[in-house]
Design an enzyme around this catalytic site. Sequence first.
Site: not given
Length: 786
Positions: A420, A498, A580, A628
């Site tokens: 992750s 990511q 975010y 995500r």
Amino acid sequence: MRIVCIGGGPAGLYFGLLMKRRHPGYEITVIERNRPYDTFGWGVVFSDQTLGNLRAADPESADEILDAFNHWDDIEIHFRGSAIRSSGHGFCGIGRKRLLNILQARCEALGVKLVFESQITDDDVTHADLIIASDGLNSATRQKYAATYQPDIDLRDCRFVWLGTSKLFDAFTFAFEETEWGWFQAHAYRFDDNTSTFIVETPDHVWRAAGLDTMSKEDSIAFCEKLFARYLDGHALRSNASHLRGSSQWIRFPRVVNREWVHWKAAVDGKQTPVVLMGDAAHTAHFSIGSGTKLALEDAIELANSMEAHPADLRAALTHYTNVRSVDVLRIQNAARNSTEWFEHVDRYAKFEPQQFAYSLLTRSQRISHENLRERDARYLSGFETWLAQRAGGAARAVPPMFTPYTVRGVKLKNRVVVSPMAQYSAHDGVAGDYHLMHLGARAMGGAALVMTEMTCVSPEARITPACPGMYAPMHVQAWKRIVDFVHANSDAKIGMQLGHSGAKGSTRVAWDGIDQPLDDGNWPLVSASPQQYLRGVSQWSHEASTEELRDIEAQFVQATQMANEAGFDWLELHCAHGYLLSSFLSPLTNQRTDEYGGSLENRLRYPLEVFKAMRAVWPQSKPISVRVSAHDWVEGGNTPDDAIEIARAFKAAGADMIDVSSGQVSKEEKPVFGRMFQTPFADRIRNEAGIATIAVGAISEADHVNGIIAAGRADLCAVARPHLANPSWTLTEAARIGYLDIKWPNQYIAAKTQLERNIERERAAAGAAAGLSPIERAQRAEGTL
């Protein structure tokens, strides 16, 4: 001591006989409003473990109960013309009436006073030292003292009717039938020499659509007989609830929870008398996981034990009772909730092939794990693993599900384990250095199929902290290419990046200097969907992103995407979670805009989708992109799992390949419910309702967890975070731990592989010897034949 039990069901009777057995001088009375032989429902089910508890508490009644039980090990699941059977489950069934009669006779033999056909309340009990309120699901006592007990009653969605039949089932049978209105299911099991319980269940909207809400009792039973005729072999269904008419025999299950279990009331002599909830008055758990009778009997056992442990202090005894039982019951209720929701949403899994549908049903509560199924029925599980491996395009033999391959677009992952994204706060000027080479390289060599970078920021102002990595300058491309090339040259893992923007959660210190705390100096301006302060009174205020700023940020994501491809990454993930920047648009908690980017969920999705589409347009079509999301804000008024389904559908339509399903961190007001694999149900819903592949994440720490999630179709990949921090070779270690030896290790580490496997085998042997098993028996257990 004078004890009065209001309610002559299993809880009151069993507690009465246990206390009388231990204290013959006690004056114990059980008062029941019905006649001795009245009962509603048919058979009840116990596990072998429950039978062991009964034998320890009162061998005499346990022997009679055991003599009356019908025992079976098998569960048989009928779905879309297939019948799948799994063994080793160890259940017993007994008629509810027969059980009550055994307990009544045992009470009388011990000298417990039984009073039938008497409707009383606690006010009628004037000289008791202890009052047990075992007056059932619709407890008048619980309602009377609701201010003390603080009950929470959740009426579940499915309707069910409790019927009986002379068809004798030789396994606990689940049968599923699809109709023009939706799915119906039957739960059937034999409980004596002549009769089986036959429960029919369906969601309320299906029940109404089928017209069962207006049918007579006789017509609705006939409806069920016709629907499940293939399983009944000509045997009729019948009801013993003569007091119910028409649709009232179809019940919606109420899940009962009480914050407190004891009410102290003033007695006539000035003392306080405790009124203690027990059985269904205290709690309920859905019948699909076991019986309320089991919980009631275990309540009685624990209260008797607590009073024995505190003979001179009744308050201490009752405190101990409630502390112990509330924890045990909550654990059962949590599992029951999972099971209940599974049956409420059979349509969610109806597209599964019968093999996976059956596995999903068997593991629905998460109490039965993958390895637990192996212990119960190794032959069944081996056959299922072989089928699953073939479906995944792997070997035609049994392979643990976590080690089956998975292909997305042009990328083939060797297994289902993802390292992750985990913030490391170790970059300098956004440059990933030697630390990142070590961190990601070690985990790529540790057996995982996909290694993800931490959130990598698309501009200096997009960083969470000054120590976060970036992808916005040529030096970043070269730094990341060095790491990507190492991973590709030294492992068969894939590596993904990511990309994200911190939004209102930026310009903070590294975690170990004060997580989410603003910098002491050098802060930069923050931007988000709407003005916000993440930590009230502490964080900087962000400003609302202007249209021009949104276009600039979109361009930054596009540039970072192109750079990631130049660096050679195999996979890309867009971070739209955890509060975010892009997450701040999705959540109504952080988006109060009045333009086209605010208001409805469709509008809140608009900007994140614009960014995603722009990235997808420049990212190679042969490479996947995941997104995500926070599937639950855990705050009233925030996004819920229902919203997450719509968010996932929108990204799927835009070209997303997977949804990486997290939750929370959008607001400090959140109240998450943690637990083992606690976010997996969100991944399950998104995968099986939105129809897009998912990555499960959150408290996944064992191979058993990963195997169960993948095998049951709850997710397609599992992202494991903290265990990988503790052990870069977590995947290789877990393979050895479950006895899967056919896994490739780096050549440099092969010597460690054989030693690790030998050490784990020694540990197993020592554990087996401690349990009194011979070497042959240990081998049989490993093969599932013991």
